[in-house]
Design an enzyme around this catalytic site. Structure first.
Site, short mmCIF file in Angstrom:
data_model
loop_
_atom_site.label_atom_id
_atom_site.label_comp_id
_atom_site.label_asym_id
_atom_site.label_seq_id
_atom_site.Cartn_x
_atom_site.Cartn_y
_atom_site.Cartn_z
N ASP A 1 20.69 -1.26 46.03
CA ASP A 1 19.78 -0.13 46.26
C ASP A 1 18.35 -0.64 46.47
O ASP A 1 17.82 -1.39 45.65
CB ASP A 1 19.79 0.81 45.05
CG ASP A 1 21.15 1.42 44.78
OD1 ASP A 1 21.26 2.65 44.84
OD2 ASP A 1 22.10 0.66 44.50
N ASP B 1 20.51 -7.78 45.91
CA ASP B 1 20.58 -6.51 45.22
C ASP B 1 21.08 -5.48 46.24
O ASP B 1 21.15 -5.76 47.43
CB ASP B 1 19.19 -6.15 44.68
CG ASP B 1 19.14 -4.80 44.00
OD1 ASP B 1 20.06 -4.50 43.22
OD2 ASP B 1 18.19 -4.04 44.27
#
Length: 223
Positions: A11, A9
């Site tokens: 953020d 991922d």
């Protein structure tokens, strides 16, 4: 574990984007003559997109038209100031360099739309060797649907069940599990007090990128 590729991922996992997202929210609050919020309140919702930020600052029951105006203003401000205070989490640059040195394919799967993802990653040379960057609008669906992870694994040239997916949100762990990947919770990321990560059923949990680095060194041999 038979792990041959690594997907992340963005953020709250690789990049600490909360300061710039928080600045965008506080910009809106100032425009509406409201009090700004401290970063420690904003950080836990930073990976929940514009809606999560606006809900935090303005409440969940605002008029739909006003919400749409706020959302557009927030995205406009964030886009124009996307990398003022954003940085890699400590240790992430070393992790990516180690993966490259071991010739282990890696990539990014984020729900952030491409028109924000691409200029943000362009500011960090560390992402130049990523085998794939899958944004929230690359496919018709996004996480927690597993399709972006299947697509990413295909681009890595690695079977989905031979990948590990690292993320800090419930949707990340759900998507990884549905794709048959080993899942790792980045517990140092954007997790709110009301979240229940112990119920997300991640295979592994790390509280700092250093723990992630150690796990990768012990479990990925490279070529």
């Amino acid at each position: 574990m038979n792990v041959e590729g690594v997907l992340f991922d963005l953020d709250g996992t690789l990049l600490d984007t909360a300061p710039d997202l928080g600045a965008a929210l506080n910009h809106l609050l100032v425009k509406e003559n409201l009090s700004t919020l401290p970063l420690e309140l904003i950080r836990p919702v930073a990976s929940h997109g514009a809606k999560g930020l606006i809900d935090l600052g303005f409440g969940k029951n605002i008029d739909a038209t006003f919400f749409a105006e706020l959302r557009q203003s927030l995205l406009d401000y964030y886009s124009a100031n996307i990398c003022e205070h954003t940085n890699l989490f400590d240790g992430v640059a070393e992790i990516l360099a180690e993966l490259d040195a071991k010739h282990i394919p890696w990539g990014v799967v984020t729900n952030k739309p491409g028109w924000l993802t691409d200029p943000l990653l362009a500011d960090f040379s560390e992402f130049s060797s990523a085998r794939c960057i899958i944004s929230g609008d690359t496919l018709p669906v996004r996480k927690p649907d597993p399709a972006p992870l299947f697509h990413a694994a295909e681009l890595l040239g690695v079977a989905a069940n031979s990948c590990i997916y690292v993320g800090d949100a419930e949707r990340d762990i759900e998507a990884g599990r549905r794709a048959g990947m080993t899942t790792m919770l980045a517990a140092y990321g954007y997790i709110a007090e009301h979240d229940t990560p112990e119920t997300w059923q991640a295979d592994i949990s790390v509280s700092h990128p250093d723990e992630l680095s150690l796990w990768l060194l012990e479990n990925l041999q490279g070529i």
